[in-house]
Design a protein around this motif. Structure first.
Motif, PDB file in Angstrom:
ATOM      1  N   LEU A 289       0.803  -1.229   0.000  1.00 47.13           N
ATOM      2  CA  LEU A 289       0.000   0.000   0.000  1.00 47.13           C
ATOM      3  C   LEU A 289       0.838   1.283   0.000  1.00 47.13           C
ATOM      4  N   PRO A 290       1.892   1.405   0.834  1.00 43.79           N
ATOM      5  CA  PRO A 290       2.678   2.646   0.768  1.00 43.79           C
ATOM      6  C   PRO A 290       3.322   2.886  -0.585  1.00 43.79           C
ATOM      7  N   LEU A 291       3.800   1.810  -1.247  1.00 44.66           N
ATOM      8  CA  LEU A 291       4.389   1.996  -2.572  1.00 44.66           C
ATOM      9  C   LEU A 291       3.339   2.421  -3.573  1.00 44.66           C
ATOM     10  N   ALA A 292       2.112   1.903  -3.434  1.00 44.22           N
ATOM     11  CA  ALA A 292       1.039   2.326  -4.332  1.00 44.22           C
ATOM     12  C   ALA A 292       0.758   3.812  -4.177  1.00 44.22           C
ATOM     13  N   ALA A 293       0.675   4.256  -2.929  1.00 49.60           N
ATOM     14  CA  ALA A 293       0.419   5.678  -2.687  1.00 49.60           C
ATOM     15  C   ALA A 293       1.580   6.534  -3.149  1.00 49.60           C
ATOM     16  N   TRP A 294       2.795   6.110  -2.799  1.00 56.01           N
ATOM     17  CA  TRP A 294       3.959   6.924  -3.151  1.00 56.01           C
ATOM     18  C   TRP A 294       4.124   7.048  -4.662  1.00 56.01           C
ATOM     19  N   SER A 295       4.030   5.934  -5.391  1.00 55.83           N
ATOM     20  CA  SER A 295       4.260   5.988  -6.835  1.00 55.83           C
ATOM     21  C   SER A 295       3.207   6.839  -7.529  1.00 55.83           C
ATOM     22  N   ALA A 296       1.944   6.686  -7.126  1.00 58.43           N
ATOM     23  CA  ALA A 296       0.878   7.450  -7.774  1.00 58.43           C
ATOM     24  C   ALA A 296       1.038   8.943  -7.506  1.00 58.43           C
ATOM     25  N   VAL A 297       1.272   9.316  -6.244  1.00 58.64           N
ATOM     26  CA  VAL A 297       1.390  10.733  -5.912  1.00 58.64           C
ATOM     27  C   VAL A 297       2.668  11.324  -6.489  1.00 58.64           C
ATOM     28  N   ASN A 415       6.130  -4.755  -2.800  1.00 59.71           N
ATOM     29  CA  ASN A 415       6.601  -3.417  -3.142  1.00 59.71           C
ATOM     30  C   ASN A 415       6.402  -3.112  -4.621  1.00 59.71           C
ATOM     31  N   GLU A 416       6.843  -4.033  -5.482  1.00 59.00           N
ATOM     32  CA  GLU A 416       6.794  -3.775  -6.918  1.00 59.00           C
ATOM     33  C   GLU A 416       5.360  -3.742  -7.437  1.00 59.00           C
ATOM     34  N   LEU A 417       4.515  -4.641  -6.931  1.00 59.21           N
ATOM     35  CA  LEU A 417       3.118  -4.601  -7.349  1.00 59.21           C
ATOM     36  C   LEU A 417       2.445  -3.333  -6.831  1.00 59.21           C
ATOM     37  N   GLY A 418       2.823  -2.905  -5.628  1.00 56.18           N
ATOM     38  CA  GLY A 418       2.296  -1.637  -5.132  1.00 56.18           C
ATOM     39  C   GLY A 418       2.700  -0.483  -6.024  1.00 56.18           C
ATOM     40  N   ASN A 419       3.958  -0.477  -6.464  1.00 55.31           N
ATOM     41  CA  ASN A 419       4.439   0.571  -7.363  1.00 55.31           C
ATOM     42  C   ASN A 419       3.642   0.586  -8.663  1.00 55.31           C
ATOM     43  N   ALA A 420       3.436  -0.579  -9.258  1.00 57.58           N
ATOM     44  CA  ALA A 420       2.702  -0.652 -10.527  1.00 57.58           C
ATOM     45  C   ALA A 420       1.216  -0.363 -10.336  1.00 57.58           C
ATOM     46  N   LEU A 421       0.624  -0.926  -9.278  1.00 51.92           N
ATOM     47  CA  LEU A 421      -0.808  -0.725  -9.059  1.00 51.92           C
ATOM     48  C   LEU A 421      -1.124   0.716  -8.683  1.00 51.92           C
ATOM     49  N   GLY A 422      -0.197   1.381  -8.009  1.00 52.08           N
ATOM     50  CA  GLY A 422      -0.446   2.773  -7.656  1.00 52.08           C
ATOM     51  C   GLY A 422      -0.654   3.633  -8.885  1.00 52.08           C
ATOM     52  N   ILE A 423       0.249   3.478  -9.867  1.00 53.45           N
ATOM     53  CA  ILE A 423       0.111   4.239 -11.102  1.00 53.45           C
ATOM     54  C   ILE A 423      -1.110   3.771 -11.889  1.00 53.45           C
ATOM     55  N   ALA A 424      -1.313   2.461 -11.932  1.00 52.88           N
ATOM     56  CA  ALA A 424      -2.406   1.930 -12.749  1.00 52.88           C
ATOM     57  C   ALA A 424      -3.775   2.297 -12.186  1.00 52.88           C
ATOM     58  N   LEU A 425      -3.972   2.133 -10.881  1.00 56.34           N
ATOM     59  CA  LEU A 425      -5.302   2.319 -10.307  1.00 56.34           C
ATOM     60  C   LEU A 425      -5.533   3.745  -9.808  1.00 56.34           C
ATOM     61  N   LEU A 426      -4.652   4.233  -8.924  1.00 58.98           N
ATOM     62  CA  LEU A 426      -4.832   5.607  -8.451  1.00 58.98           C
ATOM     63  C   LEU A 426      -4.589   6.607  -9.581  1.00 58.98           C
ATOM     64  N   GLY A 427      -3.634   6.293 -10.469  1.00 62.25           N
ATOM     65  CA  GLY A 427      -3.444   7.151 -11.633  1.00 62.25           C
ATOM     66  C   GLY A 427      -4.652   7.138 -12.546  1.00 62.25           C
ATOM     67  N   SER A 428      -5.283   5.985 -12.680  1.00 63.50           N
ATOM     68  CA  SER A 428      -6.488   5.897 -13.494  1.00 63.50           C
ATOM     69  C   SER A 428      -7.649   6.657 -12.855  1.00 63.50           C
ATOM     70  N   LEU A 429      -7.724   6.644 -11.521  1.00 64.91           N
ATOM     71  CA  LEU A 429      -8.751   7.429 -10.837  1.00 64.91           C
ATOM     72  C   LEU A 429      -8.570   8.914 -11.141  1.00 64.91           C
ATOM     73  N   ALA A 430      -7.325   9.389 -11.071  1.00 66.31           N
ATOM     74  CA  ALA A 430      -7.065  10.791 -11.396  1.00 66.31           C
ATOM     75  C   ALA A 430      -7.415  11.087 -12.848  1.00 66.31           C
TER      76      ALA A 430
END
Length: 517
Positions: A289-297, A415-430
């Motif tokens: 989760l932290p990597l998802a948030a960090w990568s997206a933001v 970590n790596e899936l969080g990094n990819a999912l952050g951009i894919a999902l939170l980036g897609s939300l944006a």
């Protein structure tokens, strides 16, 4: 004859593990080079997207794949390569992976099209998947003392965190003087140095583990993760459609098959018993989760600083520097704090600090807010740094040395899936918010601002819509962290409590995570 009545001396206790010598610490330094590169390449393109878009003209979908294809490849194969290194020798895998990483980096630097850049980025991800778990497992063999091993793992985690955090900074500085391909060429000297020194310093890590690598499990894990993430990504970004939904469904089926197979194998690819330990399970989610948030933001923040606030790549890199420094320093000092305060307190602090830091980004706007952005990255950076340190040590400390690569792979996979999912999902939300509120002239802010003849009012609407999307992504990530913090508060035991599984199968998986202080 006098009788000796002196009390018998106590039997000697177990001998303390020998202190690691100079070779062990030099080996750690050599391993950190590829670790830093693999992490940095997950974020180094955040500030280079505009240059790549101008030179290669990728579609909106291709632009996303240039960013997260690397993370998907690493996350899909980490578990498989962690086990291959455990069972067939880690040094050989490290050498092959480093050479392949260097070759793919050179190809990416000179890629003439978006399609080839995506291909080389995926190849870099495959190589990165060979490096991370074996590099982490090497530490368990170089450092046999638990305290020194924890210190070495903390340094490893700091390098990994520094790579992610410094990626945009390094990328921005290179872009101020060179073309976008330079962000890949910096990998080559580090790879060359590793290939030269690793055979000399890591000769003691050639041992392999028991059993064979189950080829079917490798295929199921890689294909299942890739298909599931692909389907989720496209559904979130573009709405429901037959192909992505079918891919997501197929991925879920394959992953379910994979899980059932692991429960039957004598030497599974993933030891699922580890997840019966509450600390390990929550720490694994904390790795994602932290990597998802960090990568997206970080990605959205890079666009915000350049396209909304009007900073060039170098100045945008300077704005991200305080957060990167805070994150890196926190990861270095976190193991000592965790030793005093306990894993439970560290996990709780991580979740709530990240949540609070993400909320600080909400006051940012079109006409101002750079200071709020810096404050957000600094506060959240403390939480990110704690999470990186806790996840790494928990994963490796919970298993015997021969399974260290597989356990490390679980931590790095999250970590790596969080990094990819952050951009894919939170980036897609944006992106969804931008499409709904923007002027509907193009799919992204960068493309919209380049529309010929765009009016000032339309440009302002586009920038405002993008900022709203950034806020939406940050708010969702903050709420998820707050929820995970509440779960940790509820289910992680206090000092003296039992963090491991109930009696029965898997009871040995608790390891050093048995009691959460």
């Amino acid at each position: 004859m006098a009788m000796d009545v002196r009390p018998a001396s106590s039997p000697p206790g177990p001998a303390a593990p020998p202190a690691p010598g100079r070779r062990a610490w030099l080996g750690l330094l050599v391993v950190l080079g590829p670790v830093l590169l693999v992490a940095m390449d997950g974020s180094v393109l955040f500030l280079a997207t505009a240059r790549i878009t101008a030179d290669l003209s990728p579609s909106a979908d291709q632009a996303l794949w240039i960013l997260d294809g690397y993370g998907f490849a690493v996350g899909s194969l980490l578990i498989a390569f962690g086990n291959i290194g455990d069972r067939y020798g880690r040094l050989r895998l490290l050498m092959i992976g480093a050479a392949l990483f260097g070759a793919a980096s050179a190809g990416a630097a000179f890629a003439p099209s978006a399609e080839l850049l995506i291909a080389f980025r995926v190849l870099m991800g495959v190589a990165g998947a060979t490096l991370l778990p074996s590099a982490l497992a090497v530490l368990s063999e170089l450092f046999t003392d638990a305290r020194q091993r924890a210190q070495a793992i903390g340094i490893f985690a700091a390098a990994f965190a520094a790579g992610f955090a410094l990626g945009p900074v390094v990328g921005g500085q290179l872009l101020a003087h060179f073309w976008w391909g330079s962000v890949f060429l910096i990998n080559l000297p580090v790879v060359a140095l590793f290939l030269l020194l690793a055979p000399r310093l890591l000769r003691k890590v050639r041992t392999g583990g028991p059993g064979r690598v189950d080829a079917r499990s490798v295929a199921l894990s890689a294909a299942g993760i890739l298909l599931a993430v692909y389907g989720i990504k496209h559904t979130a970004a573009e709405g429901p459609a037959a192909v992505p939904l079918a891919a997501a469904g197929a991925g879920v089926v394959l992953l379910r098959w994979f899980v059932r197979r692991q429960l039957r194998l004598p030497h599974p690819l993933v030891d699922l018993r580890l997840f019966r330990d509450r600390v390990f399970a929550i720490a694994a989610v904390t790795g994602l989760l932290p990597l998802a948030a960090w990568s997206a933001v970080a990605y959205l923040g890079g666009v915000y600083l350049q396209s909304v606030r009007g900073l060039d790549a170098f100045d945008a890199a300077l704005v991200t520097l305080p957060g990167a420094v805070v994150l890196t320093v926190t990861t270095v000092v976190a193991p000592a704090v965790v030793a005093r305060r306990g894993t439970r307190a560290a996990l709780l602090a991580s979740h709530f600090l990240v949540a609070g830091g993400l909320l600080l980004i909400l006051p940012t706007g079109v006409s101002g807010g750079t200071g709020w952005y810096v404050a957000s990255t600094a506060v959240a950076g403390v939480g990110y740094g704690i999470s990186f340190s806790v996840v790494a040590e928990t994963a490796v400390g919970a298993v015997p040395p021969e399974r260290a690569g597989a356990a490390g792979a679980i931590a790095e996979t999250s970590n790596e899936l969080g990094n990819a999912l952050g951009i894919a999902l939170l980036g897609s939300l944006a992106a969804l918010v931008f499409r709904l509120q923007g002027p509907d002239l193009a799919g992204t802010l960068t493309e919209t601002l380049r529309v010929p003849g765009i009016t000032a009012a339309a440009a302002g609407d586009a920038e405002s819509a993008f900022v709203t999307g950034l806020h939406a992504a940050a708010l969702v990530a903050a709420l998820l962290h707050a929820a995970l913090g509440a779960v940790s508060l509820r289910y992680l035991p206090r000092a003296g409590g039992r963090a491991g599984p109930k009696a029965g199968a898997g009871a040995e998986a608790g390891g050093e995570a048995e009691a959460v202080q």
